[in-house]
Motif scaffolding. Structure first.
Motif, PDB file in Angstrom:
ATOM      1  N   ALA A   1       0.915  -1.289   0.037  1.00 57.77           N
ATOM      2  CA  ALA A   1       0.034   0.203   0.071  1.00 57.77           C
ATOM      3  C   ALA A   1       0.877   1.329  -0.131  1.00 57.77           C
ATOM      4  O   ALA A   1       1.810   1.373   0.849  1.00 57.77           O
ATOM      5  N   LYS A   2       0.725   1.948  -0.963  1.00 60.48           N
ATOM      6  CA  LYS A   2       1.146   3.461  -1.142  1.00 60.48           C
ATOM      7  C   LYS A   2       2.875   3.466  -1.513  1.00 60.48           C
ATOM      8  O   LYS A   2       3.622   4.409  -1.703  1.00 60.48           O
ATOM      9  N   LEU A   3       3.335   2.034  -1.674  1.00 55.79           N
ATOM     10  CA  LEU A   3       4.936   1.948  -1.903  1.00 55.79           C
ATOM     11  C   LEU A   3       5.148   2.512  -3.124  1.00 55.79           C
ATOM     12  O   LEU A   3       6.307   3.104  -3.255  1.00 55.79           O
ATOM     13  N   ARG A   4       4.557   2.077  -4.055  1.00 55.18           N
ATOM     14  CA  ARG A   4       4.895   2.581  -5.511  1.00 55.18           C
ATOM     15  C   ARG A   4       5.057   4.164  -5.525  1.00 55.18           C
ATOM     16  O   ARG A   4       5.988   4.739  -6.310  1.00 55.18           O
ATOM     17  N   GLU A   5       4.049   4.959  -4.840  1.00 53.02           N
ATOM     18  CA  GLU A   5       4.417   6.407  -4.891  1.00 53.02           C
ATOM     19  C   GLU A   5       5.493   6.860  -3.993  1.00 53.02           C
ATOM     20  O   GLU A   5       6.123   7.716  -4.514  1.00 53.02           O
ATOM     21  N   VAL A   6       5.777   6.108  -2.930  1.00 56.69           N
ATOM     22  CA  VAL A   6       6.800   6.509  -2.309  1.00 56.69           C
ATOM     23  C   VAL A   6       8.258   6.168  -2.838  1.00 56.69           C
ATOM     24  O   VAL A   6       9.208   7.091  -2.891  1.00 56.69           O
ATOM     25  N   LEU A   7       8.321   5.278  -3.654  1.00 58.95           N
ATOM     26  CA  LEU A   7       9.498   4.687  -4.353  1.00 58.95           C
ATOM     27  C   LEU A   7       9.607   5.713  -5.606  1.00 58.95           C
ATOM     28  O   LEU A   7      10.733   5.992  -6.012  1.00 58.95           O
ATOM     29  N   LYS A   8       8.466   5.940  -6.301  1.00 57.89           N
ATOM     30  CA  LYS A   8       8.621   7.102  -7.336  1.00 57.89           C
ATOM     31  C   LYS A   8       9.357   8.311  -6.771  1.00 57.89           C
ATOM     32  O   LYS A   8      10.050   8.951  -7.439  1.00 57.89           O
ATOM     33  N   PHE A   9       8.679   8.842  -5.688  1.00 53.51           N
ATOM     34  CA  PHE A   9       9.590  10.015  -5.181  1.00 53.51           C
ATOM     35  C   PHE A   9      10.922   9.780  -4.768  1.00 53.51           C
ATOM     36  O   PHE A   9      11.666  10.663  -5.002  1.00 53.51           O
ATOM     37  N   ALA A  10      11.173   8.478  -4.063  1.00 48.45           N
ATOM     38  CA  ALA A  10      12.592   8.510  -3.664  1.00 48.45           C
ATOM     39  C   ALA A  10      13.511   8.107  -4.937  1.00 48.45           C
ATOM     40  O   ALA A  10      14.637   9.050  -4.999  1.00 48.45           O
ATOM     41  N   ASN A  11      12.860   7.746  -6.179  1.00 50.87           N
ATOM     42  CA  ASN A  11      13.775   7.718  -7.533  1.00 50.87           C
ATOM     43  C   ASN A  11      14.092   9.281  -7.915  1.00 50.87           C
ATOM     44  O   ASN A  11      14.928   9.468  -8.481  1.00 50.87           O
ATOM     45  N   ALA A  12      12.862  10.080  -7.826  1.00 54.62           N
ATOM     46  CA  ALA A  12      13.197  11.438  -8.289  1.00 54.62           C
ATOM     47  C   ALA A  12      14.177  12.070  -7.418  1.00 54.62           C
ATOM     48  O   ALA A  12      15.057  12.721  -7.926  1.00 54.62           O
TER      49      ALA A  12
END
Length: 216
Positions: free
Chosen positions: A177-188
């Motif tokens: 849950a919500k992990l994909r958005e967190v990782l997208k932010f981290a990659n940015a």
């Protein structure tokens, strides 16, 4: 590690990186160098306040006492004992333990010693991040795939991250849950740091990372 009050505590080293003033040349050919603070634990500690979170950076003296940003020389045995004690105290405080092996083979007596010591505390961490090169080193396989990554999974693990440089990352978890958005932010955040010289000076703010995520 993250404790119950939301404070993120980073335990380890802080370094001064000497970054060539000109890109694409060897160290011998560089006309000069910039002094840039860095070191993986310090990068973590300083990155979080940039995006609105609370963090502290802790290191150890040779007496075994913890102080924020206090530096001293430790022998390998003392350093190992100190890290194990810090992990024990953190768990007693209800912390979530995050582990980045940050492999630097020249600092180890041998590759086998490095692998043995890295894996000796593997099962204690609940969040683990490795690079693609570290995955190859720890598994003995030249494949960067799910099978290789999952061979490092253990029952207490909540998240295993494998970073892939410009290709982003792979992640393995039972709590998506919500992990994909967190990782997208981290990659940015990671992408932005590659556009400037030095690690800590290049760390982005939350608005900068969100702008990249949104493609503006």
């Amino acid at each position: 590690m993250t404790v119950n009050n939301g404070l993120i505590v980073s335990f380890g080293e802080m370094l001064i990186d000497f970054v060539p003033t000109v890109s694409g040349v060897s160290l011998a050919e560089a006309p000069g160098f910039l002094n840039a603070p860095g070191g993986a634990p310090a990068n973590v500690a300083i990155a979080f306040p940039n995006v609105g979170l609370n963090s502290q950076m802790w290191v150890l003296t040779n007496t075994g006492q913890c102080f924020p940003l206090w530096f001293n020389k430790l022998d390998r045995g003392a350093l190992q004992i100190a890290h194990l004690k810090a992990m024990e105290v953190a768990k007693e405080a209800g912390a979530l333990l995050s582990y980045d092996p940050n492999l630097r083979l020249p600092l180890w007596p041998s590759a086998e010693e490095a692998r043995t010591q890295i894996m000796s505390i593997w099962d204690k961490a609940e969040l683990i991040k490795v690079s693609d090169n570290e995955l190859e080193f720890l598994t003995g396989s030249d494949k960067i795939d799910d099978e290789s990554a999952l061979s490092l999974w253990h029952d207490n693990l909540k998240l295993l991250l494998v970073t892939l440089g410009e290709k982003g990352c792979r992640y393995y978890t039972k709590e998506e849950a919500k992990l994909r958005e967190v990782l997208k932010f981290a990659n940015a955040c990671g992408a932005i740091t590659t556009t400037k010289k030095g690690a800590i000076p290049a760390l982005p703010t939350e608005p900068e990372a969100l702008t990249l995520v949104k493609g503006k």
